[in-house]
Design an enzyme around this catalytic site. Structure first.
Site, PDB file in Angstrom:
ATOM      1  N   SER A 159       0.829  -1.201   0.000  1.00  0.00           N
ATOM      2  CA  SER A 159       0.000   0.000   0.000  1.00  0.00           C
ATOM      3  C   SER A 159       0.873   1.264   0.000  1.00  0.00           C
ATOM      4  O   SER A 159       1.625   1.483  -0.949  1.00  0.00           O
ATOM      5  CB  SER A 159      -0.966  -0.051   1.181  1.00  0.00           C
ATOM      6  OG  SER A 159      -1.985   0.910   1.057  1.00  0.00           O
ATOM      7  N   ASP A 256     -10.268  -4.037  -4.627  1.00  0.00           N
ATOM      8  CA  ASP A 256      -9.408  -3.017  -4.027  1.00  0.00           C
ATOM      9  C   ASP A 256      -9.547  -1.733  -4.826  1.00  0.00           C
ATOM     10  O   ASP A 256      -9.407  -1.745  -6.050  1.00  0.00           O
ATOM     11  CB  ASP A 256      -7.945  -3.510  -4.062  1.00  0.00           C
ATOM     12  CG  ASP A 256      -6.953  -2.522  -3.462  1.00  0.00           C
ATOM     13  OD1 ASP A 256      -7.370  -1.445  -2.989  1.00  0.00           O
ATOM     14  OD2 ASP A 256      -5.748  -2.838  -3.473  1.00  0.00           O
ATOM     15  N   HIS A 286      -7.786  -5.299  -0.406  1.00  0.00           N
ATOM     16  CA  HIS A 286      -6.637  -4.568   0.118  1.00  0.00           C
ATOM     17  C   HIS A 286      -6.385  -5.004   1.565  1.00  0.00           C
ATOM     18  O   HIS A 286      -7.308  -5.233   2.331  1.00  0.00           O
ATOM     19  CB  HIS A 286      -6.950  -3.068   0.087  1.00  0.00           C
ATOM     20  CG  HIS A 286      -5.759  -2.198   0.226  1.00  0.00           C
ATOM     21  ND1 HIS A 286      -5.016  -1.765  -0.852  1.00  0.00           N
ATOM     22  CD2 HIS A 286      -5.158  -1.660   1.318  1.00  0.00           C
ATOM     23  CE1 HIS A 286      -4.027  -1.003  -0.436  1.00  0.00           C
ATOM     24  NE2 HIS A 286      -4.089  -0.928   0.886  1.00  0.00           N
TER      25      HIS A 286
END
Length: 317
Positions: A159, A256, A286
């Site tokens: 991320s 996501d 995610h």
């Protein structure tokens, strides 16, 4: 893309819903950090060879690092790891399980970097820390309390940490910095310029753990000027060239909001001649690499870590 998230992802989403936790964007940064730590507080410890901590020199303060060394005989290749958390939260402990699994699965020394967080330290503080730590580790591996080979070096992150790993690779190319053999980018943030224009933001913007509103919250805390989104060290997809970069593994997940910008980055690397292995997991969300222990236990999270480990082993062997 799968029609539905996997059964264990759905179970995790139901569990989180039952907890009636506030959305991240509804919390102050301080409370968001506390909530992230609480979520993984009961994760069982995965044993590795050794774990040590120290503080290395940084651009404006010492940078804490945690070194995970495998049980096998060294010297071990080094993987500099940057945790996720929207540049606002995350620390050694929130990403301790993934670092331990990666250490064992890839048989590498994982060096987790505790970079500065926003909004107290907005862009480019995290970038400066990430690059400085990578430079230091490459030049001073023999000073670590571990048997680490600084010439076999990779960067990795999830991320926000995937963004930092990509940016460090760009900066090392541009600045004649450390030779990085591989970059492992797990559902990375790659484009702050107009994130909401990607279809995956609309398709996956609610109900799948990370929301579009959360991403706006992270962006607003990380970027304190409208000038920053076009900077390639903020939005790596904005770089004028993606050639001559380290080979990459890029992970995207079907449910996501960041899926499409991750795909766009993989395509840009490939078009520029940079070798890229795009690993897409259509039924995952995610954050799954942090969901590898009950009650947040997703088989796909372990699969992603194992697949990344395979690529790192091949790149650093």
């Amino acid at each position: 893309m799968a029609d539905e998230p996997s059964a264990d992802v759905r179970s995790v989403l139901d569990h989180l819903s039952d907890m009636d936790r506030p959305e991240t964007h509804e919390l102050s940064p301080k409370r968001a950090r506390e909530a992230a730590r609480e979520l993984g507080a009961d994760d069982p410890v995965v044993e590795v060879g050794t774990v040590t901590e120290r503080v290395i020199s940084g651009p404006s303060r010492g940078i804490p690092i945690r070194v995970y060394e495998p049980a096998s005989d060294g010297p071990s290749p080094a993987v500099v790891f940057f945790h996720g958390g929207g540049f606002v939260y995350g620390d050694f402990d929130t990403h301790d399980p993934v670092c331990r699994h990666l250490t064992n699965d890839a048989d590498v020394a994982v060096i987790s970097v505790d970079y500065r967080l926003a909004p107290e330290h907005p862009f480019p503080a995290a970038v400066e820390d990430a690059y400085a730590a990578t430079e230091w580790i490459a030049a001073n591996a023999d000073a670590l309390a571990a048997d680490v080979d600084g010439e076999r070096l990779a960067v990795a992150g999830d991320s926000a940490g995937g963004n930092l790993a990509a940016v460090v690779a760009l900066a090392a190319r541009d600045r004649g910095g450390p030779e990085i053999r591989h970059q492992a980018l797990v559902y990375p943030v790659t484009d702050f310029r107009a994130s909401e224009t990607y279809p995956s933001y609309e398709e996956n913007g609610e109900d799948y753990y990370l929301s579009a509103a959360d991403m706006a919250y992270f962006r607003d805390h990380y970027l304190d000027s409208w000038v920053h989104p076009t900077n390639p060290y903020c939005s790596p997809l904005a770089a004028s060239s993606h050639a001559d970069l380290p080979p990459a593994t890029l992970v995207t997940c079907g449910f996501d909001p960041l899926c499409d910008e991750g795909i766009a980055y993989a395509e840009s690397l490939d078009a520029a001649g940079t070798p890229v292995t795009h690993r897409h997991y259509g039924d995952l969300i995610h954050g799954v690499v942090n969901m590898v222990a009950p009650p947040l236990d997703v088989t796909g999270g372990r699969e992603i870590i194992e697949d990344i480990a395979t690529d790192l082993r091949e790149a650093l062997d």
